[in-house]
Design an enzyme around this catalytic site. Sequence first.
Site, PDB file in Angstrom:
ATOM      1  N   ASP A  16       0.619  -1.282  -0.564  1.00 47.11           N
ATOM      2  CA  ASP A  16      -0.172   0.344   0.283  1.00 47.11           C
ATOM      3  C   ASP A  16       1.002   1.465   0.235  1.00 47.11           C
ATOM      4  OD1 ASP A  16      -1.826   1.808  -0.462  1.00 47.11           O
ATOM      5  OD2 ASP A  16      -2.879   0.784   1.979  1.00 47.11           O
ATOM      6  N   HIS A  33       3.295   2.990  -8.457  1.00 47.80           N
ATOM      7  CA  HIS A  33       3.318   1.971  -8.990  1.00 47.80           C
ATOM      8  C   HIS A  33       4.628   1.122  -9.687  1.00 47.80           C
ATOM      9  CE1 HIS A  33      -0.901   2.263  -7.702  1.00 47.80           C
ATOM     10  NE2 HIS A  33      -1.252   2.755  -8.538  1.00 47.80           N
ATOM     11  N   LEU A 127      10.939 -20.139  -4.335  1.00 51.96           N
ATOM     12  CA  LEU A 127       9.950 -19.530  -4.108  1.00 51.96           C
ATOM     13  C   LEU A 127       8.645 -19.774  -4.664  1.00 51.96           C
ATOM     14  CD1 LEU A 127       9.422 -17.232  -1.717  1.00 51.96           C
ATOM     15  CD2 LEU A 127      10.157 -16.076  -3.921  1.00 51.96           C
TER      16      LEU A 127
HETATM   17  C1  FPP Z   1      -1.487   0.544  -3.332  1.00 51.87           C
HETATM   18  O1  FPP Z   1      -1.423   1.063  -3.719  1.00 51.87           O
HETATM   19  C2  FPP Z   1      -1.015  -0.400  -4.911  1.00 51.87           C
HETATM   20  C3  FPP Z   1      -1.690  -1.065  -5.942  1.00 51.87           C
HETATM   21  C4  FPP Z   1      -3.514  -1.206  -5.687  1.00 51.87           C
HETATM   22  C5  FPP Z   1      -1.294  -1.303  -6.567  1.00 51.87           C
HETATM   23  C6  FPP Z   1       0.564  -2.700  -6.348  1.00 51.87           C
HETATM   24  C7  FPP Z   1       1.367  -2.677  -7.905  1.00 51.87           C
HETATM   25  C8  FPP Z   1       2.321  -2.928  -7.599  1.00 51.87           C
HETATM   26  C9  FPP Z   1       3.475  -2.513  -6.210  1.00 51.87           C
HETATM   27  C10 FPP Z   1       3.462  -2.243  -8.851  1.00 51.87           C
HETATM   28  C11 FPP Z   1       3.986  -3.634  -9.311  1.00 51.87           C
HETATM   29  C12 FPP Z   1       3.049  -4.528  -9.050  1.00 51.87           C
HETATM   30  C13 FPP Z   1       4.111  -5.982  -9.446  1.00 51.87           C
HETATM   31  C14 FPP Z   1       3.376  -7.370  -9.327  1.00 51.87           C
HETATM   32  C15 FPP Z   1       4.426  -6.164 -10.439  1.00 51.87           C
HETATM   33  P1  FPP Z   1      -2.564   2.679  -3.799  1.00 51.87           P
HETATM   34  O2  FPP Z   1      -2.479   3.070  -4.935  1.00 51.87           O
HETATM   35  O3  FPP Z   1      -3.770   2.315  -3.242  1.00 51.87           O
HETATM   36  O4  FPP Z   1      -1.538   4.233  -2.831  1.00 51.87           O
HETATM   37  P2  FPP Z   1      -2.377   5.340  -1.762  1.00 51.87           P
HETATM   38  O5  FPP Z   1      -2.930   4.324  -0.638  1.00 51.87           O
HETATM   39  O6  FPP Z   1      -1.223   6.165  -1.351  1.00 51.87           O
HETATM   40  O7  FPP Z   1      -3.016   5.962  -2.372  1.00 51.87           O
END
Ligand code: FPP
Length: 229
Positions: A16, A33, A127
């Site tokens: 997150d 991201h 893994l």
């Molecule tokens: C939450 O942060 C994150 C996500 C919804 C996306 C997670 C994706 C990645 C880490 C990208 C790469 C993943 C892989 C598997 C290569 P948020 O956007 O909800 O953050 P916020 O709460 O600050 O808005």
Amino acid sequence: MVDHAFDGLHVALIMDGNGRWAQARGWPRLAGHRAGAETVRRVVEAAPGLGIGTLTLYAFSSDNWKRPQDEISGLFRLFARYMRQEAAKLKKQGVRFEVIGRRDRLPGPLVSLIEETERATSECGKLRLRVAVDYSSRDAIIRAVEAGARDRASISASLGPDVDLLVRTSGEQRLSDFLLWENAYAEFAFTDAAWPDFTAAGLRDMIEDFRRRDRRFGAVAPARLQALR
Ligand code: FPP
């Protein structure tokens, strides 16, 4: 599918804070991201050395469809890039790659890439890396039951291994429909660090703390029983 015996802990990560990390820098959310994908690479590389056998990452929940279309397609491009860039390395490192969640709503080329990456790494046994995409734990439980699972063992077999340690970054402390069944006896760890700032060293500290905890699974600790006698 045969469930390989992956030695080690099952760690589940709710990644997150990408959006807030980017916005704090005046950057578009997608930059967060992208930085988050770098953290994924580092954590996956470190995982076997930390005693992790299964790592489950929450990449896109079924509720994330409510996000703006350009953020969704940007995320899917990042997932595709990760698989294209990392597949050979994952195989070399002995990482079996799997995606959990619904596939019928994902773009066709992304599904093909997922299947290709899963096939290419299916023999790996060091893994087990599971990435949750279009994932809802409630829906996964319903699907398991609809497919005929009726008792604890068969529901667990259909969903996946129990979680040992659940980590959520970015100061939030909730499950958000992630591995509800599998987290029944998980230990939880939280950090204020946003996912792009999360490090393998931070995860190592959490695992060290986890190993000091007394997991009783509802029983009384043997030392306390002794004292009562
Ligand atoms: C939450 O942060 C994150 C996500 C919804 C996306 C997670 C994706 C990645 C880490 C990208 C790469 C993943 C892989 C598997 C290569 P948020 O956007 O909800 O953050 P916020 O709460 O600050 O808005």
